[in-house]
Motif scaffolding. Structure first.
Motif, PDB file in Angstrom:
ATOM      1  N   GLU A  37      -9.409 -15.364  -5.164  1.00 55.92           N
ATOM      2  CA  GLU A  37      -8.154 -15.167  -4.439  1.00 55.92           C
ATOM      3  C   GLU A  37      -7.898 -13.691  -4.177  1.00 55.92           C
ATOM      4  O   GLU A  37      -7.284 -13.342  -3.170  1.00 55.92           O
ATOM      5  CB  GLU A  37      -6.977 -15.770  -5.228  1.00 55.92           C
ATOM      6  CG  GLU A  37      -7.008 -17.281  -5.333  1.00 55.92           C
ATOM      7  CD  GLU A  37      -6.907 -17.943  -3.965  1.00 55.92           C
ATOM      8  OE1 GLU A  37      -6.106 -17.478  -3.123  1.00 55.92           O
ATOM      9  OE2 GLU A  37      -7.639 -18.927  -3.743  1.00 55.92           O
ATOM     10  N   HIS A  38      -8.323 -12.832  -5.100  1.00 58.82           N
ATOM     11  CA  HIS A  38      -8.213 -11.386  -4.904  1.00 58.82           C
ATOM     12  C   HIS A  38      -9.235 -10.686  -5.789  1.00 58.82           C
ATOM     13  O   HIS A  38      -9.787 -11.271  -6.720  1.00 58.82           O
ATOM     14  CB  HIS A  38      -6.785 -10.895  -5.195  1.00 58.82           C
ATOM     15  CG  HIS A  38      -6.390 -11.014  -6.633  1.00 58.82           C
ATOM     16  ND1 HIS A  38      -6.232  -9.935  -7.454  1.00 58.82           N
ATOM     17  CD2 HIS A  38      -6.117 -12.102  -7.398  1.00 58.82           C
ATOM     18  CE1 HIS A  38      -5.868 -10.333  -8.660  1.00 58.82           C
ATOM     19  NE2 HIS A  38      -5.788 -11.651  -8.654  1.00 58.82           N
ATOM     20  N   PHE A  39      -9.496  -9.416  -5.467  1.00 56.94           N
ATOM     21  CA  PHE A  39     -10.536  -8.654  -6.156  1.00 56.94           C
ATOM     22  C   PHE A  39     -10.009  -7.254  -6.416  1.00 56.94           C
ATOM     23  O   PHE A  39      -9.643  -6.536  -5.488  1.00 56.94           O
ATOM     24  CB  PHE A  39     -11.797  -8.607  -5.286  1.00 56.94           C
ATOM     25  CG  PHE A  39     -12.934  -7.853  -5.900  1.00 56.94           C
ATOM     26  CD1 PHE A  39     -13.524  -8.298  -7.078  1.00 56.94           C
ATOM     27  CD2 PHE A  39     -13.426  -6.704  -5.298  1.00 56.94           C
ATOM     28  CE1 PHE A  39     -14.589  -7.596  -7.636  1.00 56.94           C
ATOM     29  CE2 PHE A  39     -14.485  -6.006  -5.851  1.00 56.94           C
ATOM     30  CZ  PHE A  39     -15.071  -6.449  -7.029  1.00 56.94           C
ATOM     31  N   SER A  96      -6.657 -12.905   1.984  1.00 55.38           N
ATOM     32  CA  SER A  96      -6.140 -12.887   3.355  1.00 55.38           C
ATOM     33  C   SER A  96      -6.697 -11.725   4.179  1.00 55.38           C
ATOM     34  O   SER A  96      -6.520 -11.677   5.394  1.00 55.38           O
ATOM     35  CB  SER A  96      -4.608 -12.785   3.328  1.00 55.38           C
ATOM     36  OG  SER A  96      -4.192 -11.554   2.744  1.00 55.38           O
ATOM     37  N   GLY A  97      -7.346 -10.760   3.499  1.00 58.19           N
ATOM     38  CA  GLY A  97      -7.881  -9.601   4.193  1.00 58.19           C
ATOM     39  C   GLY A  97      -7.066  -8.334   3.971  1.00 58.19           C
ATOM     40  O   GLY A  97      -7.509  -7.240   4.344  1.00 58.19           O
ATOM     41  N   ARG A  98      -5.893  -8.455   3.370  1.00 55.35           N
ATOM     42  CA  ARG A  98      -5.064  -7.280   3.121  1.00 55.35           C
ATOM     43  C   ARG A  98      -5.607  -6.475   1.942  1.00 55.35           C
ATOM     44  O   ARG A  98      -6.235  -7.013   1.027  1.00 55.35           O
ATOM     45  CB  ARG A  98      -3.610  -7.687   2.839  1.00 55.35           C
ATOM     46  CG  ARG A  98      -2.924  -8.367   3.995  1.00 55.35           C
ATOM     47  CD  ARG A  98      -1.453  -8.542   3.733  1.00 55.35           C
ATOM     48  NE  ARG A  98      -0.764  -7.251   3.691  1.00 55.35           N
ATOM     49  CZ  ARG A  98       0.519  -7.112   3.352  1.00 55.35           C
ATOM     50  NH1 ARG A  98       1.241  -8.158   3.029  1.00 55.35           N
ATOM     51  NH2 ARG A  98       1.073  -5.921   3.339  1.00 55.35           N
ATOM     52  N   LEU A  99      -5.354  -5.180   1.980  1.00 56.40           N
ATOM     53  CA  LEU A  99      -5.717  -4.264   0.899  1.00 56.40           C
ATOM     54  C   LEU A  99      -4.447  -3.592   0.409  1.00 56.40           C
ATOM     55  O   LEU A  99      -3.734  -2.968   1.199  1.00 56.40           O
ATOM     56  CB  LEU A  99      -6.714  -3.210   1.385  1.00 56.40           C
ATOM     57  CG  LEU A  99      -8.119  -3.677   1.782  1.00 56.40           C
ATOM     58  CD1 LEU A  99      -8.883  -2.525   2.416  1.00 56.40           C
ATOM     59  CD2 LEU A  99      -8.870  -4.185   0.552  1.00 56.40           C
ATOM     60  N   MET A 100      -4.177  -3.693  -0.881  1.00 57.01           N
ATOM     61  CA  MET A 100      -2.948  -3.133  -1.433  1.00 57.01           C
ATOM     62  C   MET A 100      -3.268  -2.168  -2.567  1.00 57.01           C
ATOM     63  O   MET A 100      -4.118  -2.441  -3.430  1.00 57.01           O
ATOM     64  CB  MET A 100      -2.036  -4.253  -1.963  1.00 57.01           C
ATOM     65  CG  MET A 100      -1.703  -5.336  -0.959  1.00 57.01           C
ATOM     66  SD  MET A 100      -0.840  -4.731   0.503  1.00 57.01           S
ATOM     67  CE  MET A 100       0.712  -4.207  -0.217  1.00 57.01           C
ATOM     68  N   THR A 149     -13.848  -5.890   0.293  1.00 52.52           N
ATOM     69  CA  THR A 149     -13.510  -7.249   0.732  1.00 52.52           C
ATOM     70  C   THR A 149     -13.418  -8.147  -0.482  1.00 52.52           C
ATOM     71  O   THR A 149     -14.041  -7.881  -1.525  1.00 52.52           O
ATOM     72  CB  THR A 149     -14.550  -7.810   1.707  1.00 52.52           C
ATOM     73  OG1 THR A 149     -15.841  -7.790   1.078  1.00 52.52           O
ATOM     74  CG2 THR A 149     -14.595  -7.012   3.000  1.00 52.52           C
ATOM     75  N   CYS A 150     -12.682  -9.212  -0.340  1.00 48.62           N
ATOM     76  CA  CYS A 150     -12.525 -10.160  -1.432  1.00 48.62           C
ATOM     77  C   CYS A 150     -13.666 -11.178  -1.387  1.00 48.62           C
ATOM     78  O   CYS A 150     -13.941 -11.755  -0.333  1.00 48.62           O
ATOM     79  CB  CYS A 150     -11.178 -10.862  -1.310  1.00 48.62           C
ATOM     80  SG  CYS A 150     -10.873 -12.093  -2.608  1.00 48.62           S
TER      81      CYS A 150
END
Length: 394
Positions: free
Chosen positions: A21-23, A40-44, A15-16
């Protein structure tokens, strides 16, 4: 920057932090590969590489759709391309285009995505497993042509499948290609299902009961070996509810004081409330009074006495009852149609029918709006007599 030997569990639990803003978490096994957890909850999955003294990034895809092994394989493709002086983004697209088989996309990309929001995803899986998988499962998506799809639709029609069934298969194919293009897994110009025309559907249901036929049906249902059939048929006739809604109804969903039946999850995905007529309320009050004292209010109104779970089907008792009433071929859904017809014949508006049936679109209600012949004759009689016809004239 944190680095771990990534596993599927580590990736899916990322989780971020709320302050960022991102991790990013890099893979200790394959240099350059990392998971980017967004606010936002997305994982890329992404892969970072160095070109001309600058760091560049290629996004591999959604980490909830790609497996870790697939991400590592694609990251190696990027790195090999960089070592050979090529364009890694172009190499990735070409690799996906060559290898993306229809079954691979459906089971590994399409289905995991639609399961998160689509209530009918099991139907999609059944249609794919029944028709598309056996026929084209191993074929590359870009190798399937518009002519192939049109030929499949013609074949299904010759086998007796209804236009609506063919259109459902076509809709699944279209959405699959739309998603594959959106996710850049196939070339944007490849959409063979887009140009295939849907078949014309004629879903108008002409079968509906008269008051006398409804009376015969209820009388026959009371003689059925299924002790709950008469009340079930009565509730469907009095409310216009769908079969599944009645079978899953619980006592806690019925407000007998306010005369309202709450449907927690209707076909449209929204909560709706059905007002109860005096006859429907009397039926439910009688069943409530007769239920076992130990039965919880969360229990089902039409529960199987042995399992306390709702019935999944009552086909045999229904067919026997219809035959006994002289209404062979009548479907359970025709009771919903009859409910709407009773309302229209009594002079109620299509808007009222639409609300009571829970239709999101007024066009759907039109198929239920049948007028009795008596009302049609009364309507034409409203035209005043203009003048008597004279003999020999006309």
């Amino acid at each position: 920057m944190p680095r771990h030997f990534l596993t599927e569990q580590i990736v899916h639990n990322l989780t971020c932090p709320p302050t960022r803003e991102h991790f990013e978490v890099f893979d200790a096994q394959l240099r350059g590969l990392y998971v980017d957890a967004l606010k936002s909850g997305r994982l890329m999955y992404r892969v970072r590489y160095r070109e001309r003294n600058r760091y560049r990034v290629v996004t591999l895809g959604d980490a909830r759709l790609l497996t870790l092994d697939e991400a590592r394989q694609q990251a190696r493709t990027v790195q090999r391309c960089v070592m050979q002086g090529g364009d890694p983004k172009l190499a990735m697209v070409q690799s996906w285009h060559e290898d993306m088989a229809l079954s691979d996309f459906f089971w590994n990309h399409y289905l995991p995505y639609v399961r998160s929001y689509k209530r009918s995803w099991k139907t999609d899986a059944f249609i794919f497993g029944r028709h598309l998988g056996p026929l084209w499962g191993k074929r590359a998506m870009e190798a399937i042509t518009e002519q192939d799809i049109a030929a499949l639709i013609r074949c299904l029609r010759t086998q007796g499948y209804a236009p609506a069934s063919c259109n459902r298969l076509l809709a699944i194919l279209r959405y699959m290609y739309t998603l594959a293009i959106r996710w850049e897994l196939i070339d944007a110009s490849c959409h063979p299902a887009k140009a295939v025309r849907e078949l014309k559907e004629d879903n108008r249901i002409e079968r509906y009961l008269s008051a006398e036929e409804a009376h015969r049906l209820l009388a026959a249902a009371r003689t059925s070996l299924n002790a709950q059939l008469a009340d079930l048929v009565g509730l469907l006739l009095y409310t216009g509810a769908r079969r599944s809604e009645a079978l899953r109804a619980r006592w806690c969903d019925v407000d007998r004081q306010q005369r309202l039946w709450r449907i927690p999850l209707s076909k449209s995905g929204k909560v709706r409330h059905i007002p109860l007529s005096a006859a429907a309320l009397a039926l439910l009050n009688r069943r409530f009074a007769a239920r076992p004292a130990e039965e919880p209010e969360q229990g089902y109104i039409f529960a199987n006495p042995a399992t306390k779970r709702p019935y999944t089907s009552f086909t045999e008792s229904w067919k026997t009852t219809c035959a006994r009433a002289g209404l062979a071929g009548l479907r359970v859904h025709d009771l919903r149609h009859s409910f709407a017809s009773f309302l229209v014949n009594a002079g109620h508006s299509l808007y009222e029918v639409q609300v009571l049936l829970g239709h999101a679109n007024s066009r759907t209600t039109q198929r239920y709006a049948h007028l009795s012949r008596e009302r049609l004759f009364n309507a034409v009689e409203a035209v005043p007599t203009i003048g008597a016809s004279e003999p020999g004239v006309g």
